[in-house]
Structure formats: C-alpha cells, structure tokens
Write a protein that holds these residues in place. Structure first.
Motif, PDB file in Angstrom:
ATOM      1  N   MET A 160       0.848  -1.199   0.000  1.00 30.57           N
ATOM      2  CA  MET A 160       0.000   0.000   0.000  1.00 30.57           C
ATOM      3  C   MET A 160       0.882   1.246   0.000  1.00 30.57           C
ATOM      4  O   MET A 160       1.879   1.297   0.704  1.00 30.57           O
ATOM      5  N   GLU A 161       0.476   2.215  -0.804  1.00 29.38           N
ATOM      6  CA  GLU A 161       1.251   3.445  -0.941  1.00 29.38           C
ATOM      7  C   GLU A 161       1.246   4.243   0.361  1.00 29.38           C
ATOM      8  O   GLU A 161       0.255   4.260   1.089  1.00 29.38           O
ATOM      9  N   THR A 162       2.352   4.886   0.670  1.00 25.12           N
ATOM     10  CA  THR A 162       2.431   5.752   1.846  1.00 25.12           C
ATOM     11  C   THR A 162       2.489   7.213   1.406  1.00 25.12           C
ATOM     12  O   THR A 162       3.262   7.554   0.506  1.00 25.12           O
ATOM     13  N   VAL A 163       1.668   8.031   2.008  1.00 30.52           N
ATOM     14  CA  VAL A 163       1.658   9.452   1.658  1.00 30.52           C
ATOM     15  C   VAL A 163       1.758  10.283   2.936  1.00 30.52           C
ATOM     16  O   VAL A 163       1.549   9.785   4.029  1.00 30.52           O
ATOM     17  N   GLU A 164       2.075  11.545   2.733  1.00 34.80           N
ATOM     18  CA  GLU A 164       2.121  12.469   3.868  1.00 34.80           C
ATOM     19  C   GLU A 164       1.202  13.628   3.576  1.00 34.80           C
ATOM     20  O   GLU A 164       1.024  13.981   2.411  1.00 34.80           O
ATOM     21  N   PRO A 165       0.645  14.261   4.600  1.00 32.04           N
ATOM     22  CA  PRO A 165      -0.158  15.457   4.347  1.00 32.04           C
ATOM     23  C   PRO A 165       0.705  16.522   3.668  1.00 32.04           C
ATOM     24  O   PRO A 165       1.853  16.728   4.049  1.00 32.04           O
ATOM     25  N   PHE A 166       0.159  17.171   2.636  1.00 35.02           N
ATOM     26  CA  PHE A 166       0.898  18.159   1.859  1.00 35.02           C
ATOM     27  C   PHE A 166       0.487  19.541   2.382  1.00 35.02           C
ATOM     28  O   PHE A 166      -0.514  20.108   1.942  1.00 35.02           O
ATOM     29  N   GLU A 167       1.270  20.040   3.364  1.00 33.70           N
ATOM     30  CA  GLU A 167       0.870  21.238   4.095  1.00 33.70           C
ATOM     31  C   GLU A 167       0.620  22.458   3.211  1.00 33.70           C
ATOM     32  O   GLU A 167      -0.329  23.203   3.428  1.00 33.70           O
ATOM     33  N   GLU A 168       1.478  22.666   2.215  1.00 36.09           N
ATOM     34  CA  GLU A 168       1.314  23.867   1.377  1.00 36.09           C
ATOM     35  C   GLU A 168      -0.015  23.815   0.637  1.00 36.09           C
ATOM     36  O   GLU A 168      -0.696  24.827   0.497  1.00 36.09           O
ATOM     37  N   ALA A 169      -0.363  22.629   0.158  1.00 35.94           N
ATOM     38  CA  ALA A 169      -1.629  22.502  -0.567  1.00 35.94           C
ATOM     39  C   ALA A 169      -2.798  22.748   0.377  1.00 35.94           C
ATOM     40  O   ALA A 169      -3.778  23.409   0.018  1.00 35.94           O
ATOM     41  N   ILE A 170      -2.671  22.226   1.593  1.00 35.09           N
ATOM     42  CA  ILE A 170      -3.740  22.431   2.575  1.00 35.09           C
ATOM     43  C   ILE A 170      -3.941  23.928   2.820  1.00 35.09           C
ATOM     44  O   ILE A 170      -5.070  24.426   2.835  1.00 35.09           O
ATOM     45  N   ASP A 171      -2.834  24.652   2.964  1.00 38.68           N
ATOM     46  CA  ASP A 171      -2.946  26.089   3.215  1.00 38.68           C
ATOM     47  C   ASP A 171      -3.578  26.807   2.034  1.00 38.68           C
ATOM     48  O   ASP A 171      -4.414  27.697   2.205  1.00 38.68           O
ATOM     49  N   LEU A 172      -3.196  26.402   0.828  1.00 39.72           N
ATOM     50  CA  LEU A 172      -3.776  26.998  -0.381  1.00 39.72           C
ATOM     51  C   LEU A 172      -5.290  26.824  -0.393  1.00 39.72           C
ATOM     52  O   LEU A 172      -6.043  27.756  -0.689  1.00 39.72           O
ATOM     53  N   ILE A 173      -5.715  25.607  -0.085  1.00 33.71           N
ATOM     54  CA  ILE A 173      -7.153  25.315  -0.112  1.00 33.71           C
ATOM     55  C   ILE A 173      -7.876  26.134   0.962  1.00 33.71           C
ATOM     56  O   ILE A 173      -8.949  26.689   0.719  1.00 33.71           O
ATOM     57  N   LYS A 174      -7.267  26.216   2.139  1.00 30.95           N
ATOM     58  CA  LYS A 174      -7.892  27.012   3.213  1.00 30.95           C
ATOM     59  C   LYS A 174      -8.019  28.463   2.782  1.00 30.95           C
ATOM     60  O   LYS A 174      -9.059  29.092   2.963  1.00 30.95           O
ATOM     61  N   ASP A 175      -6.929  29.007   2.205  1.00 30.99           N
ATOM     62  CA  ASP A 175      -6.951  30.406   1.800  1.00 30.99           C
ATOM     63  C   ASP A 175      -7.987  30.657   0.710  1.00 30.99           C
ATOM     64  O   ASP A 175      -8.534  31.751   0.621  1.00 30.99           O
ATOM     65  N   ALA A 176      -8.223  29.650  -0.104  1.00 41.36           N
ATOM     66  CA  ALA A 176      -9.203  29.811  -1.184  1.00 41.36           C
ATOM     67  C   ALA A 176     -10.625  29.611  -0.685  1.00 41.36           C
ATOM     68  O   ALA A 176     -11.569  29.529  -1.459  1.00 41.36           O
ATOM     69  N   GLY A 177     -10.784  29.495   0.633  1.00 38.50           N
ATOM     70  CA  GLY A 177     -12.125  29.403   1.205  1.00 38.50           C
ATOM     71  C   GLY A 177     -12.614  27.985   1.428  1.00 38.50           C
ATOM     72  O   GLY A 177     -13.804  27.753   1.612  1.00 38.50           O
ATOM     73  N   GLY A 178     -11.695  27.026   1.426  1.00 41.38           N
ATOM     74  CA  GLY A 178     -12.137  25.632   1.529  1.00 41.38           C
ATOM     75  C   GLY A 178     -11.892  24.973   2.870  1.00 41.38           C
ATOM     76  O   GLY A 178     -11.852  23.748   2.961  1.00 41.38           O
ATOM     77  N   ASP A 179     -11.734  25.762   3.961  1.00 44.86           N
ATOM     78  CA  ASP A 179     -11.380  25.080   5.210  1.00 44.86           C
ATOM     79  C   ASP A 179     -12.555  24.372   5.867  1.00 44.86           C
ATOM     80  O   ASP A 179     -12.438  23.814   6.952  1.00 44.86           O
ATOM     81  N   ALA A 180     -13.694  24.375   5.198  1.00 46.62           N
ATOM     82  CA  ALA A 180     -14.847  23.643   5.721  1.00 46.62           C
ATOM     83  C   ALA A 180     -14.573  22.155   5.846  1.00 46.62           C
ATOM     84  O   ALA A 180     -15.289  21.451   6.551  1.00 46.62           O
TER      85      ALA A 180
END
Lengths: 1025, 382
Positions: free
Chosen positions: B1-21
């Motif tokens: 199974m593939e291992t991934v990590e949370p991509f913090e920069e992308a998360i911040d981008l999405i939050k800034d674009a109004g998606g932190d719901a």
C-alpha cells in the motif's frame, strides 16, 4: 452552579421540613426515585401526565444487553409502586406551579379526568368492546387502533380504563354513551371534571423523560412516503408479543415476512441539519438488540446496520456488539445512506451508500428501520419555564458535570433522560441519586408521613385438608404460544386437592392479583400454585397476594412453565403442554405438603462501611452521614481522591481539583464520617444489618473492629500501562492521563509541541479486555481542545476505532473538529504503527487512511495513548472476602444490569463508581448518591426480617460433626460449643440447602423444600397423568 | 500500500481559497450517497473532501468539474460542512495553477464573460434586443424595481419569451420597473462557482457600479442563480439591494389581487423545484401557489420534490460544459414527468429550461411534453 447556592446538602435550617417527595414523571427513573424515597421513610407522590406509569420503557420489547423482556423486569416495580402504601400515584396530572422553598413546597397539580372511576374499575375491558370509535394506539406507536375508551396497555398501572376526550362522541357531540351501561360496576362517569390538587412536599424530583425524534421532519428518509420505513420504536412494537401483530414480524406494506432489513443510525442525532447536534446515546445498542432479537424471530433474516461510529460504551455492551456481529447474515457498515426510492410493486426500499473511498453501493431492503434519537419534548420546556428551571440549549436540564441531579432551584432535583440522553441503568442510577439528595435534607422528617401496609391476620390452616388454587399464566403470548394453557387448567381441575383452577393473560398484573386475593378468600383456599415464569421475577408478588388474603406467604408454590417449558420447547406444543401438566401436578402435590413459615425479625446496626475513598465513596459516605448514619470510610492508600487525583478538568471544563478539595474537606469535617487511611480488610462476616469487619489500619497495622449495617464497595479502578506503541521505551509516548497532567503543569514540551497524535483503544476492546473503557474518547477530545487553546496551530490527530463521545459530549467532538483536530478511523486488524526517528527525537505514526486507501505518515512530537481503565488487582481478594461476584472483565457484578445497578445479589452490599465499570466523574457522583439511597432503604428501618424458607436443625439427630459449618457459603450454621449441636442463624440463612445435602445424619431440613416435600415432587412426576 | 504524507502547502492553499470547511467532515459519506451523480456514474464528494484535508488533490482529475452545486449534500450534511465551498476552492486553485485544465467550453464562456459580459459569445450591444416592441423602458431612479433578465433570456431566442412574458405581466399588474440593458453584465454566479473568483469580482463590481449609479433599490430576477448571488455575494462587495425572485413577486401580486386571470390553462403541469430557488433559498411554496391559482391548471409534484429534487445539471458552471449522453439528469426528469402524464414540465430557472429543452429534443418528445417557465404560464392565463 452550586458555588453560589446554599450548600444543597445541609439539612434545612428553619422549620421542620415536610417528610414527603413529589416525583414528576413516572418512567423507569421516576419509579426508581419513588421507590427509594418511599422505602426510606418518606411519603411519595408519583405524578405522570399519561394515563399509566411506565414511560417509554413500558413500550420496549426487550432490553439490552440481557435481552430481558422489558415489562417483565419493570412490572415488579409497577406492582411495588401500586401496593406501597406510601406512594400515591397521580396519573393524567401535570404540575402547574411549585411555590415555596426547599423543605416546604406547595405544588399545584392539574389532573385531567379519565371519565372512569378508578375505585370501581376492574380493568375488565368490556366497555372497549362496545365502544364504536377507533383511535390510534399511542402505546403501539401508532401502528394499531384501540377504542376510544381503553386500558392504556395490558400491564398498566393504574389498571383503569381511560377515555380520550378529543375523540369521544359523547364528550365532543353529546352522542353515544354506549359504554356506560356495559360496565357492571357503573364505573364510567362522564361528569368528571378537571381537578386541582395542592400538595405539600419537602422536595421535588423531575423525571419527565423524552420524545423520540419524528423523522417526518427529514423528508429524505421517506418516512411519510414509503410504507416499509419505520422508526425503531415502531419496530419495538412490531417485535413485541403485546404489539399490533402479536410479535410476528411482518412487513407493513403487505404483511409478508421480511427477509432483509436495514437499520439507519443517527436519525435525528449528531445532525446539525436536523437541529439535534448531540448523540442520543442508546440507539446503537437498541439497533443491535433489535438485530439479535429479529434473528430469533426469523432465522434466515439478513440485516445491515448502517452507522457512523458504533457506540457500545456501557457495561457488557462491547461483548453484546461482538455477539451481534457474529450472527449469520449480519453486517455493520460504516456509512450514512440515502434513501433512493421504493419499488412500486414490492415496496422494497433501496438505500445507497459509500464503501470506503472507491465505490458506491445500492442495496434493496424489505424493511428499513430508522434509529431515531431522543429529544426534549416541548412539554418539558413548558414545565421548566413554569417551575423556573433552566434548560440547556438542546432542551435538557442544565445540570453540571460535578453536580448532576441538582437544578438551579434548591430542593428541586432532576434525573433520567430529562438531563440528557442516557440508557436505563444510567437513568435508574441517577434516579437513586436524586432520591438520596431529595431525602437527605428532609432527614428530620423521615417517617413522619408514612404508614405501614396492613394485612389481615393470618388464618391458622393447620388441620385443614389442602384446598389448592391453581393459576396458570399465558404471560402475554410467551407461554400460550407453546403451551395450550386451557388444557393445563382443565387438567389441573382433575388433580386431588385442587378446588380452583384458572388461567390469566398476565397473572402478575394488578387486576389478576386482586382477583387472586378475592378467589383465595371466596374459595377458602389454603394453598396456591402459580404456573408461570421464573420465581425470580414475581414470587414476592404472589406471596404478598397470599398475605393480603390472610394466608401465610409460604403456602405458595411456583412452577416455571415458561423458561423450563414454553421457551425451550417452542414448536412442540403437544408435548410442551403435556410437560406443563406434569409440572403442575408436581407443584400441586408439593403444595399440599407445605406448612406455614415465619420470618424472624432482628435488630440492625445503623452504621455503614464504605470501602474506597475516591469520589463515589466520599459522595456516598457524605450522603449517608448527612442522613444521620455513622460511616466508616476505608481507604487503602494514604490519600483520598482515587483516580480523580490525576484529573484536572472535565469535558465541560469544570475544575476537578477544586471540587475534590472541597469534597475531601467535607469528609474530614463531618462528625459522622470516620476515615481509616492506609487500611485494608482482614476479616469480613455477617449479613445485612449486621456486618462485622476487622480492619488493619495504618503503618502499624492496628486491628480495628467495625460493626455496620451496610457495606458499600467503591474500590475504583486504575490506569492500564500499555505495552505497545513504544510506551515505556520512549518518553515522548504518554497516556492521556499523563498528557493531562503535563498540560496542566504547562510543561515546555507541551507548549512547543507542533504535532501530537492520539491513539484510542489501547488495551481496550481487544481479546484480553473485550470491553470499552468509556471515558477515553471524551478525554481525547477534552485534551485536544485544551491543546488548541494553548497553541491553535498545533497539529492534532486522533486515531480512533469508534468515537464514543456519547450524549452531549458530541458537541465537544464537533468543536474539536471545527478547531482543526483531524480524526482518522482505523480498523482493529490494521493498527497504527509508531516508530522513533532521528535518534528518538521525533516520532512517526503510520495509519491507514480509510477513504484514501493509503498509509498516512504523520510526524509527531508527542504520542498520547488512551490507556484502558482496568480493575484493581485486589478485586479478586475483595470478591472472595465479601463473597461478591465479579463479571468476566473483573469489575464487580451487580444484581441486575438494568434495574439494580448499585445492588449486589447479596443483600446489604452495594457498589458505586469505577468499581462497577469505567465511567465519568458525573456518573460516579450519581452512583455514589444512588448507593447511599439504596443503603438508606435498609438503614432507615428499625429492624429487619430474615428469610422464611431457611434451614432447621433436628437436634436429636445432629452429631456435631461440623460438616454443615464447613460447607455453608453464608456462614449461617455452626456447631454451638454449649449445646454441641448445629444451630442455624435465622438472619443469615438463605435456605440454599447445601448443609442439608451434606449432612450425613439427615439432621438438617430446608423448610419449604424438605425431604418429604421434594420427594412428593418426584413421586408426582412418576405418577401417570 | 502506498504511503503518503499530508501536503501542508496545498492544505494552506485550499484554506486560503475558502475551503477550510473540510475540517468538520467526519467521512460519513452521506454526501456521496445523496449526490445525483451517483445515479449515472460513480462520484465521491466525501473522498474529494478527504483529499482536500490532506492536500492530496489530483489536479488532473476531471471529477473536480462535475459538481453542479445543487446543494443536496450541503443540505443533508450532519456536520454542516460547506462541501461546495471546498470544491469551489479547489477549482479556484486549479484555474490559477493551470488554466488549461478547465474544460474547453468553460474557458470559452469565461472569455466571453470577460469580453462581452455574457457567457454565450454574444455582443454586449445585443443584450437588450429582447426588449424590442415590449414597451419596457430603461431603468430610472423613480422606478420601483430593476428587472434583471439574466443572460440566457437576453441571448437565447426561445428563452427571450420568458423575459417578455415577465415584462408583460409586470406591466399589466402596474409594477413600475425598467432594465439597464447593455449596462448590465452577467451576475457572475456560475463563473464564481466554476472557480473563477477574479472574473466574478470584475463582473460584480461592474454591475454594482451601474446599479448604484442608477440608484437601484430592488431587483427582480428571472433566474434563481442571479437571485442567489445578488443576495449572498454582492453585499460584501458593496452591493446591497433588495432582491426578489419573479415567483415571489407573482405570488404577492396574485395574493393582493393585482393580477386577474381571464383564461383557463387546462393542462397537467409537473412543477420542478430549481436547486437555486428551492434548496439554496427555501422558496418552495411561492411558485406552487402561483401555479395553483391559474384556473384549470392541475399541479403535480415530481417523484422527488422540494428538498429532495434531482438537479437538472445546470449549476456550478456546468451549463457551459458537456455532459455525456446517458448521464444527463434532465433526461431523467423529463422522462419522469412524461411518465406522470404531464402536458407541461414547468419550472422557474433558465438553466433548467435549457436543459429540459435539450432532453425533450434528444428523446424526440417535442410536442408531447412542453417546457415552460412559471411566468409564461401566468401570462397565458392573463
């Protein structure tokens, strides 16, 4: 809340308080509160706005996790309420106002007319047969019709018919009145008016219960459109033997047998869109119970429970969950479904739901059950407004976590679902707690308003030939489904000595008992045989009927044709009936040999021993002491407080240490509480009312002997030390309790923590400990919220199997998510992995993200584990010393899991707190009070009576060998040094017969089951029928 | 199974674009279970929320363009997650990151909006062509209300009738109104939902300037989409106006007796709740009252009505995008209406009408099932 109020626990200063309590709401919690208060010497007014007591519990089929029939376990309490001379039941009544203050209230009640005279009505039901108007049967959740004049339900108390005025032709249009002449005791009275009552009481207990959520408010479920979508309460009625289909499970659309059923959880709960954001606490268990029961109804049934967390957090619940999961054809799916539509021909309902993160499934079901939540009825808000009681936002009584049962009005207490969604054991416990608080301050007036139940003088039947009455019960449909009861009655009539035989639908119902009493008198019976359920449910009820008729209660023989016959021979009616006849013949033969027995009175010690100085032990001790009882509080360690010593705040944010400090102060200052620190039990003996305990106390191990009337076990629990996830090998891995301590201490590594991972269920819900530790999910959320306060940027992950933030804690769960805490669900077969990197400075946690289907790698500065709550090691030795049982998980086992949650099977010994099961502080406090309440039913008496059917020594035959003394589990028989023969302690002896069976001289007899009597059974069995 | 990590920069981008719901989501999957896309293919909004939470979004996945913002999921979500906001935020990022990832038809609509103030490729100067010979005058400050027709009636020959019918009714009822004609630009609602915040803001600001200059107080809209954005999105850009949908106005006028019916419309009519009138704004009863007041009209609800209505497929900018045959929601709705024996499938949204018309044509049901706007039915009975 109580900080600014006068201490609720001080006895009333001014005038002597009124020795009466009003309980508003007669569901199971109201009933429990009423019984505890009445049995402690107080007059009780039990009020309900319905036409019968019983509340929602009376509508349930069976109850989890014992699968006991709900009315079977509840009806003894009904009868107790109905026959207790100190309880006045006021149905059809609502509280209009409560004037005055604690100790001296005047309550204005408004009682609606039933239009039936309760003194005359016998509940025969003839009037209903003639009534032309059919109305919706509310008891059957609207699934069937009943007549406008009707008995609320078969076991209703009072067993009096009632007229629905809004649909009665006479009351609405002055037509009809057909019913009036059909009543042969002229009980129907259309002149009845609304009555007002003014009642003086010292305390009020509010237990007005709940409504179930109405899913027609959420059109997505198709409840109003699709015939085969029902609520869980409607399903209870469909399953029930007294329901619309007599317990045969049928699909509502066409009456066909359903073969595939789905349960949709969280309908009207945990749902901001529905307006009920909290968790209703019980629906997961109800669904599981319905699944298990349905399997019994229809073995090939396929069932799916669609949930969003399985909340099986109570005692024995996790095992029950495993039991449901193991059934053939049962699936638990983690998914919330949508209702797609209904097949126009079959009316099968299709559900659609997601499977992990890759697929969407559609599945059709014959029947869909909506597990509806519990909500606060508008009536509760109105009641609270009238009484000046504040409710929380969601309409539940605003009690505080550290002061449950207290409202904002002194002298008015609250319990049950009125305070928040909870199950029956918790309701019953809280009710006991409310009773303790309500009666504590009325202590000076105990016994002032009560009267003893009076019985006629016992008739001397010696010398009379046996005149036996045989009563064969249908038990609703439980017995009559498998045994032809009328045939058994006919057979009984042919037996020698039998002068009366009859059948009853429910022999235990109020009217059946009344008729039994009348029959005994009219037919001059001197022996009674009841062929029904197990004596463990109703034997005392029938024995009381004999007393009411002037007969010695031991001239009674009960034979079990339910558990021992109908239930084990389902499907073989002919032979089951034959066997029932055999059992009746045997019982009748033995009955003829029964002789009157008496119960000896004995004096009791008005003192208590509380074992364990944690919160629940201290609360219990103080409550007893406030009621004038001398209490010995025993604590093994050198500090009071138990587990609470390590807790700082509750989920709701209360300051635990401040509370604990005050509690400990009060314990030390109370003149009637003697604290024995650093003590353990050396010896324990005795029986209810007369226990004797030897303590070894202090460093010197000084021996202290204590005599006490009751014993309360409050020995608590401890924290499990995990062996996984690097705990013990890496100091960045903590338990939640350790984390809480570090948060409170404001340690640097907490303030500087950038990322923290919590792992739930460590040591719980596994093969070694297949139980849920109940508090850890709330604890995780609580700590996460505190951490976010310290550092909003901290990354917090909670890895869980099911989030069990039940009741109003759900709001804190949602709050934590709103603040950015990430919750990830893991499966027990795919646990997270914790590894140390970079020389142990950072931790890495690997967890499978269920939707992504990938392993998520999380960096963590700290990892916190939800370590299990485990019983203390010395539970085993205490269990043996006190002869009290432990359950499979090592916690103490109560007498009955639903209705006697603080009693041990041994009379006079009670339990509370973590000793019973892991629980929250508020629950420990409630249980501490409840144990005190139950203890007061013993300690408020002047004397007690022993068992009647005990053992007796034939001194002439006894050789003084002492075998009986060695084998007796109750230490009830010993060879007296003076006489040289064995002597039975009539207070201790339970009549188990072990001594009689062991005696090689036939010197011991069990009265009521002596050799002659037992052989009569065997002889009767072998006689030809 | 593939291992991934949370991509913090992308998360911040999405939050800034109004998606932190996404933070409130507990992955119950009710959104996926409720989404109409799952009647025709597999579509998993819960998975997309999960991916957003960890910043592990696949920018090349065309799923991000599927959502019609019908709000079925938002309406039912037990945690109150603003699901469409999260998807909108990701769309916004997609467009900023790699504009050419947007579907071709969407890009051409955006171009037309930027250039001519409408998405259909028409010229600004033709915007008020529909008012010819109607007697409708340009808006003056003394007028009670501005009638905002929406780009669809302005540039679509068939739907022009809807605007004209509305105009006639308002005139007959004595309502004083006017239009701003070529000064009007597209309300911008759909392009905003499609992720293009910048184009939306430029359109909105233009409109707000024009409305303020003309001293507009109240706006009557034909499209529930215009209604929604004027009401919810314009205020924070400085445009605060009273907004009414035409069915609300008709409801009031009929209730007050300002509209008198002289003819019967003896037809079986199925009313379709537009997502943006019903679920988004809770307006279910006004259009029904209007239809029921028309003499001779027999009104029926759809199989799934009100909060449970199936979307026509036009919202979220999808009115400009291609939907594969066999996956069109409007096909299902049209077939259902026909099965119910409807003569007319009536609704109150231009996008719905466009889609229904398409479906009727593809199913070769022209002549068997008419598609009409509520205002057209009212006009027929005047």
């Amino acid at each position: 809340m109580s900080e600014n109020q006068p201490d609720n626990r001080m006895p009333c200063a001014a005038e002597k308080p009124i020795g009466a309590v009003m309980v508003v709401g007669a569901g199971v919690s109201g009933i429990q509160a009423a019984l505890d208060a009445a049995n402690s010497g107080f007059k009780v007014y039990l009020v309900d706005k319905a036409a019968s007591i019983g509340g929602k519990m009376s509508q349930l089929d069976k109850t989890f996790p014992t699968n006991d029939c709900s009315m079977c376990i509840l009806s003894p309490k009904f009868l107790e309420c109905a026959t207790n001379p100190n309880i006045s039941i006021l149905t059809d009544s609502e509280v209009d106002a409560v004037h005055g203050e604690a100790g001296n209230f005047t309550v204005d009640l408004v009682q609606q007319p039933r239009y039936v005279d309760s003194d005359k009505c016998t509940g025969c039901g003839v009037c209903a047969e003639y009534c032309p108007v059919g109305i919706t049967d509310e008891y059957n959740a609207g699934l069937s019709k009943v007549k406008c004049i009707h008995l609320p339900f078969p076991q209703a108390v009072p067993a009096v018919s009632v007229v629905d005025p809004s649909q009665c032709l006479f009351l609405q249009r002055t037509e009809c009145q057909i019913c009036v002449p059909t009543c042969n005791v002229r009980a129907i009275d259309f002149h009845q008016q609304t009555k007002k009552h003014e009642i003086q009481v010292g305390s009020v207990i509010l237990a007005p219960g709940y409504d179930v959520f109405d899913p027609s408010e959420q059109s997505q479920y198709g409840y109003d459109r699709y015939r085969n979508v029902v609520t869980s309460l409607e399903y209870e009625r469909l399953l029930s033997a007294s329901g619309p289909n007599g317990g045969v499970l049928r699909r509502p659309s066409d009456g066909a047998t359903p073969l595939k059923i789905a349960w949709i959880q969280c309908v009207g709960s945990r749902d901001v869109a529905a307006g009920n954001p909290y968790c209703s606490s019980v629906c997961c268990m109800v669904a599981m119970k319905q699944v298990i029961l349905s399997k019994e109804h229809i073995p090939p049934l396929e069932m799916v429970i669609l949930h969003n967390d399985v909340r099986a957090f109570g005692k024995g619940f996790e095992r029950y969950y495993e039991r449901a999961k193991a059934l053939d054809g049962v699936r638990f799916e983690w998914a919330k479904p949508s209702v797609v539509g209904e097949d126009p021909e079959t009316h099968a309902v299709t559900l659609r739901y997601r499977l992990d993160g890759t697929r969407v499934r559609e599945e059709a079901f014959d029947l869909v059950v909506l597990s509806v939540g519990l909500s606060s009825p508008p009536g509760n808000r109105a009641l609270a407004d009238r009484l000046g009681i504040s409710l929380g936002e969601e309409g539940f009584c605003g009690t505080s976590a550290l002061h449950p049962m207290e409202t904002n009005r002194s002298g008015i207490y609250a319990c049950g679902v009125f305070c928040g969604p909870m199950d029956i054991p918790d309701s019953v416990t809280m009710a006991g707690g409310a009773a303790a608080m309500a009666t504590e301050r009325l202590g000076r007036s105990r016994g002032s308003l009560v009267s003893e139940k009076s019985y006629p003088e016992e008739r001397d039947i010696r010398g009379e030939p046996p005149r036996v009455g045989v009563f064969v019960c249908h038990c609703g449909t439980n017995i009559v489904k498998s045994v032809a009861v009328s045939d058994v009655v006919a057979y009984a009539e042919t037996l020698g000595g039998v002068v009366h035989a009859q059948e009853d639908t429910f022999s235990c119902s109020i009217d059946s008992i009344k008729r039994m009493v009348r029959t005994i008198k009219e037919k001059d019976l001197n022996r009674v045989v009841v062929a029904a359920c197990t004596p463990r449910t109703h034997e005392p009820v029938f024995q009381d009927a004999l007393r009411q008729a002037g007969l010695n209660p031991f001239l009674f023989e009960m034979t079990n044709i339910r558990e021992h016959c109908a239930w084990v021979h389902m499907g073989d009616k002919k032979r089951a009936t034959q066997k029932a006849g055999d059992l009746v013949r045997m019982a009748t033969a033995k009955a003829g040999m029964l002789t009157p027995l008496s119960r000896r009175p004995y004096a009791i010690q008005h003192a208590a021993l509380v074992i364990g100085g944690g919160i629940s032990g201290m609360v219990c001790a103080l409550s007893l002491a406030n009621q004038g009882i001398k209490v010995h509080l025993l604590e093994r360690k050198n500090v009071l407080g138990g587990m609470a010593g390590r807790l700082r705040y509750t989920v709701e944010g209360d300051d635990v240490q401040a509370y604990l400090k005050r509690l400990i102060e009060r314990v030390y200052h109370h003149l009637l509480v003697q604290v024995h620190m650093g003590s353990e039990i050396k010896d324990f003996s005795g029986y209810v009312g007369n226990f004797r305990t030897t303590l070894l106390t202090g460093a010197q191990k000084v021996s202290v002997e204590i005599q006490h009337g009751v014993t309360v076990v409050a020995t608590g629990a401890q924290e499990f030390k995990p062996h996984e996830y690097l705990y013990g090998n890496n100091n960045q891995v903590l338990t939640h309790l350790e984390l809480e301590e570090e948060i409170h201490a404001e340690n640097d590594r907490i303030k500087e923590c950038r990322s923290l991972v919590m792992i739930q269920c460590v040591g719980s819900r596994d093969d070694e400990r297949p139980y849920c530790s109940r508090v850890c999910c709330g604890q995780a959320v609580k700590n996460a919220l505190k951490l976010k306060e310290i550092n909003p940027e901290m990354k917090i992950y909670v890895l869980y199997r099911d989030m069990r933030t039940y009741g109003l804690m759900e709001n804190a769960y949602r709050d934590a998510a709103d603040q950015g805490v990430t919750f990830i669900r893991y499966h027990e077969t795919d646990k997270p992995e914790v590894t140390a990197k970079g020389g142990g400075k950072t931790l890495q946690v690997l967890v499978t993200e269920p939707t992504l289907g990938k392993k998520l790698m999380l960096e963590a500065d700290l990892v916190s584990l939800a370590a299990a709550t485990v019983p203390p090691e010395n539970n085993h030795s205490l269990s043996q010393a006190l002869k009290i049982p432990l359950n499979a998980d090592g916690f103490f086992m109560e007498a009955h899991m639903k209705l006697r949650p603080v009693d041990f099977p041994t009379d006079g010994i009670f339990m509370c707190g973590l000793a019973h099961n892991p629980k929250r502080i508020s629950e420990s406090v409630a249980q501490g009070y409840a144990a005190a309440s139950r203890a007061m039913t013993v300690l408020s008496q002047e004397e007690m009576r022993g068992e009647g059917a005990i053992c007796r020594v034939n001194a002439q035959r006894c050789t003084g060998c002492s075998v009986c003394e060695e084998v007796c589990p109750f230490h009830a028989v010993a060879v007296s040094p003076e006489s040289g023969v064995a002597e039975v302690n009539s207070a201790l002896c339970k009549g188990c017969g072990l001594c009689a069976a062991s005696c090689r001289s036939s010197a011991l007899d069990v009265m009521g089951n002596n050799e002659e009597q037992v052989f009569s059974l065997l002889l009767a069995l072998s006689a030809n029928s | 199974m593939e291992t991934v990590e949370p991509f913090e920069e992308a998360i911040d981008l999405i939050k800034d674009a109004g998606g932190d719901a996404f933070k409130l989501c507990f992955q119950c999957g009710l959104c996926t279970a409720s989404c109409p896309w799952n009647t025709v293919r597999t579509f998993m909004p819960h998975r997309m929320i999960c991916e957003s939470r960890y910043g592990l979004v696949d920018l090349e996945d065309e799923s991000w363009w599927q959502c019609t913002t019908c709000n079925q999921c938002v309406d039912r979500c037990p945690r109150g997650v603003a699901i469409t906001d999260v998807l909108g935020a990701v769309r916004n990022i997609l467009l900023n990151f790699e504009y050419r990832m947007a579907p071709v038809s969407l890009r051409s609509a955006m171009g037309s909006l930027s250039g001519e103030g409408n998405p259909w490729g028409g010229e600004r100067k033709d915007r008020s062509a529909w008012t010819k010979d109607t007697g409708i005058t340009p808006f003056e400050s003394s007028h009670e209300a501005l009638y905002f027709s929406c780009c669809v009636p302005a540039y679509d020959t068939r739907l022009g009738n809807v605007a004209r019918a509305t105009g006639r009714i308002l005139q007959k009822a004595g309502v004083s109104f006017g239009t701003l004609g070529n000064l009007e630009s597209c309300c911008g609602e759909s392009v905003r939902k499609a992720g293009n915040r910048e184009v939306f803001e430029s359109l909105a600001k233009k409109n707000i300037e024009a409305f303020k200059k003309a001293e507009v107080k109240e706006i009557i809209t034909t499209s529930p989409h215009c209604y929604t954005t004027f009401k919810n999105d314009y205020p924070e850009l400085g445009g605060i106006f009273e907004v009414r949908h035409v069915t609300q106005v008709l409801d009031r006028l009929i209730g007050q007796g300002e509209i008198a019916f002289t003819k019967e419309v003896k037809k079986k009519v199925v009313y379709h709740d537009p997502c943006y009138l019903g679920r988004h704004n809770g307006i279910y009863d006004a259009p029904r009252r209007v239809l029921e007041s028309i003499p001779g009209l027999q009104l029926m609800d759809e199989l799934n009505a009100r909060e449970n209505t199936l979307c026509c497929g036009g919202g979220g900018g999808r009115i400009w995008m291609e939907t594969l045959k066999g996956e069109r929601f409007s096909d299902i709705l049209v077939a259902q209406a026909a099965q119910q024996g409807a003569d007319i499938l009536a609704t109150a949204c231009p996008y719905c009408i466009l889609n229904f018309k398409d479906s009727v044509a593809t199913a070769e049901m022209d002549g068997n099932l008419e598609i009409m706007d509520v205002s057209e039915l009212v006009e027929m009975a005047l």
